[in-house]
Design a protein around this motif. Structure first.
Motif, PDB file in Angstrom:
ATOM      1  N   LEU A  78       0.808  -1.214   0.000  1.00  0.00           N
ATOM      2  CA  LEU A  78       0.000   0.000   0.000  1.00  0.00           C
ATOM      3  C   LEU A  78       0.843   1.267   0.000  1.00  0.00           C
ATOM      4  O   LEU A  78       0.341   2.340  -0.304  1.00  0.00           O
ATOM      5  N   PHE A  79       2.118   1.146   0.369  1.00  0.00           N
ATOM      6  CA  PHE A  79       2.981   2.322   0.445  1.00  0.00           C
ATOM      7  C   PHE A  79       4.352   1.989  -0.114  1.00  0.00           C
ATOM      8  O   PHE A  79       4.769   0.839  -0.150  1.00  0.00           O
ATOM      9  N   GLU A  80       5.043   3.040  -0.562  1.00  0.00           N
ATOM     10  CA  GLU A  80       6.359   2.870  -1.179  1.00  0.00           C
ATOM     11  C   GLU A  80       7.483   2.912  -0.156  1.00  0.00           C
ATOM     12  O   GLU A  80       8.493   2.230  -0.312  1.00  0.00           O
ATOM     13  N   LEU A  81       7.335   3.760   0.860  1.00  0.00           N
ATOM     14  CA  LEU A  81       8.401   3.927   1.850  1.00  0.00           C
ATOM     15  C   LEU A  81       7.856   3.891   3.267  1.00  0.00           C
ATOM     16  O   LEU A  81       6.724   4.316   3.516  1.00  0.00           O
ATOM     17  N   TYR A  82       8.692   3.420   4.176  1.00  0.00           N
ATOM     18  CA  TYR A  82       8.406   3.414   5.610  1.00  0.00           C
ATOM     19  C   TYR A  82       9.466   4.292   6.260  1.00  0.00           C
ATOM     20  O   TYR A  82      10.646   4.170   5.937  1.00  0.00           O
ATOM     21  N   MET A  83       9.042   5.188   7.152  1.00  0.00           N
ATOM     22  CA  MET A  83       9.999   6.010   7.896  1.00  0.00           C
ATOM     23  C   MET A  83       9.679   5.884   9.378  1.00  0.00           C
ATOM     24  O   MET A  83       8.542   6.117   9.797  1.00  0.00           O
ATOM     25  N   ALA A  84      10.697   5.505  10.144  1.00  0.00           N
ATOM     26  CA  ALA A  84      10.526   5.379  11.588  1.00  0.00           C
ATOM     27  C   ALA A  84      10.500   6.759  12.234  1.00  0.00           C
ATOM     28  O   ALA A  84      11.247   7.657  11.849  1.00  0.00           O
ATOM     29  N   LYS A  85       9.613   6.925  13.211  1.00  0.00           N
ATOM     30  CA  LYS A  85       9.563   8.160  13.996  1.00  0.00           C
ATOM     31  C   LYS A  85      10.513   8.023  15.169  1.00  0.00           C
ATOM     32  O   LYS A  85      10.628   6.937  15.724  1.00  0.00           O
TER      33      LYS A  85
END
Length: 130
Positions: free
Chosen positions: A94-101
């Motif tokens: 569903l998404f291209e990138l994951y970014m950790a907070k």
């Protein structure tokens, strides 16, 4: 100018991300939860979506799933403090990138630029090949 939808329920993070992206030359639309984000994404022409995962009313994965089911293909980045391997399996694809907070706002802007295939604003023009 690329139009980015930022969906984030934490007001300070929403403001910081929006300001940083505007400083990088993006037009930013914002929503404080997934339901409002879904409404905006349905009626606005967007180039990318940056969404938090855990939010009230509708989480980011549910929002993206609804958009994909309706045929929307706008690329997306999911941001969350939850490790990627703990995200729901139905969110895959569903998404291209994951970014950790917490994430660096400049890195977010660059990630969007790369994802959209845009040249850096200060990049010199490409030299013609001979």
């Amino acid at each position: 100018m690329a139009r980015i939808l930022v969906v984030e329920d934490e007001a300070m993070l929403l403001m910081l991300a929006s300001i940083a992206l505007e400083d990088h030359g993006y037009e930013v639309l914002s929503a404080a939860n997934g339901r409002k984000g879904l409404e905006l994404a349905r009626c606005e022409q967007l180039d990318a979506i940056v969404t938090d995962f855990m939010m009230p009313e509708m989480d980011g994965i549910a929002m993206l799933s609804a958009l994909r089911e309706e045929g929307h293909t706008v690329p997306a980045i999911v941001t969350t403090a939850i490790p990627r391997n703990q995200l729901p399996r139905d969110g895959e694809g569903l998404f291209e990138l994951y970014m950790a907070k917490p994430y660096n706002e400049d890195l977010l802007a660059e990630s969007i630029r790369t994802m959209l295939g845009l040249a850096a604003p200060d990049a010199p023009p490409a030299k013609p090949s001979l």
